[in-house]
Design a protein around this motif. Sequence first.
Motif, short mmCIF file in Angstrom:
data_model
loop_
_atom_site.label_atom_id
_atom_site.label_comp_id
_atom_site.label_asym_id
_atom_site.label_seq_id
_atom_site.Cartn_x
_atom_site.Cartn_y
_atom_site.Cartn_z
N VAL A 42 4.08 50.60 -33.95
CA VAL A 42 2.62 50.41 -33.85
C VAL A 42 2.64 49.91 -32.28
N THR A 43 1.65 50.28 -31.71
CA THR A 43 1.35 49.74 -30.20
C THR A 43 0.03 49.09 -29.87
N VAL A 105 5.34 39.72 -30.33
CA VAL A 105 6.03 38.68 -30.97
C VAL A 105 5.03 38.06 -32.02
N PRO A 106 5.31 38.39 -33.35
CA PRO A 106 6.56 39.01 -33.78
C PRO A 106 6.82 40.36 -33.76
N ASN A 107 8.21 40.80 -33.65
CA ASN A 107 8.35 42.40 -33.33
C ASN A 107 8.31 43.13 -34.56
N ALA A 108 8.69 42.64 -35.78
CA ALA A 108 8.78 43.47 -37.15
C ALA A 108 7.88 42.34 -37.94
N GLU A 121 3.70 46.04 -27.15
CA GLU A 121 2.59 46.01 -26.63
C GLU A 121 2.75 46.61 -25.27
N ALA A 122 1.45 47.19 -24.62
CA ALA A 122 1.58 47.78 -23.45
C ALA A 122 -0.02 47.42 -22.89
N SER A 123 0.03 47.56 -21.43
CA SER A 123 -1.33 47.35 -20.90
C SER A 123 -1.28 48.57 -19.76
N VAL A 124 -2.69 49.14 -19.82
CA VAL A 124 -2.79 50.04 -19.06
C VAL A 124 -4.36 49.90 -18.62
N PRO A 125 -4.67 50.74 -17.20
CA PRO A 125 -6.00 50.58 -16.82
C PRO A 125 -6.88 51.70 -17.49
#
Length: 180
Positions: A42-43, A105-108, A121-125
């Motif tokens: 999941v992201t 966090v938590p990863n699992a 996790e990710a961040s994009v414009p």
Amino acid sequence: MLVTLRRSRLRAVVYGVFYRLPHRVRRRIVRTFVPKYIVGAVTLVRDSEAAAPGRLLLLRQPPGRGWGLPAGLLQRAEPPVVGAARELAEESGVSLPPSSLSPAVPNAVVHAKGWVDMVFEASVPASTTELIVDGAEVLEAAWHPIDDLPRLTTATARLLAFYGIGPLAGTPGPWTSPET
């Protein structure tokens, strides 16, 4: 005391027999009797341009009754971060290298019904990130303010609660620690 001693001896005999079996037989026995889990990736994608608390990328998938996160099952022997990047690209058109995803966090997150989600996790414009959906697997992709989320699927609401987001954040459940 005598019962405990007999159980201990019986256990030693069973383990002795088990470890004398060929490796492939032992492996089959373990796979038969040990609980199995389905592993997904999941992201959580945030808009890097939005002011706090920010915006989150959500997807509406068939039957379309609620919004969810970019996610999917891992392929055999696929590293979770690679699977998360692959699913993100397939479902939303957002192509990121696995190295740009960081473990949440938590990863699992282990679910009682037999699956494990590996969360990244990710961040994009958002203003320069084109969202592309296929209309079959994903009906719609959109950015939503974290403090005003649309109706979420139950699984998504529960997962987001682990990260203090959404309608279940702060409510008692398996996603909260005993101190809260």
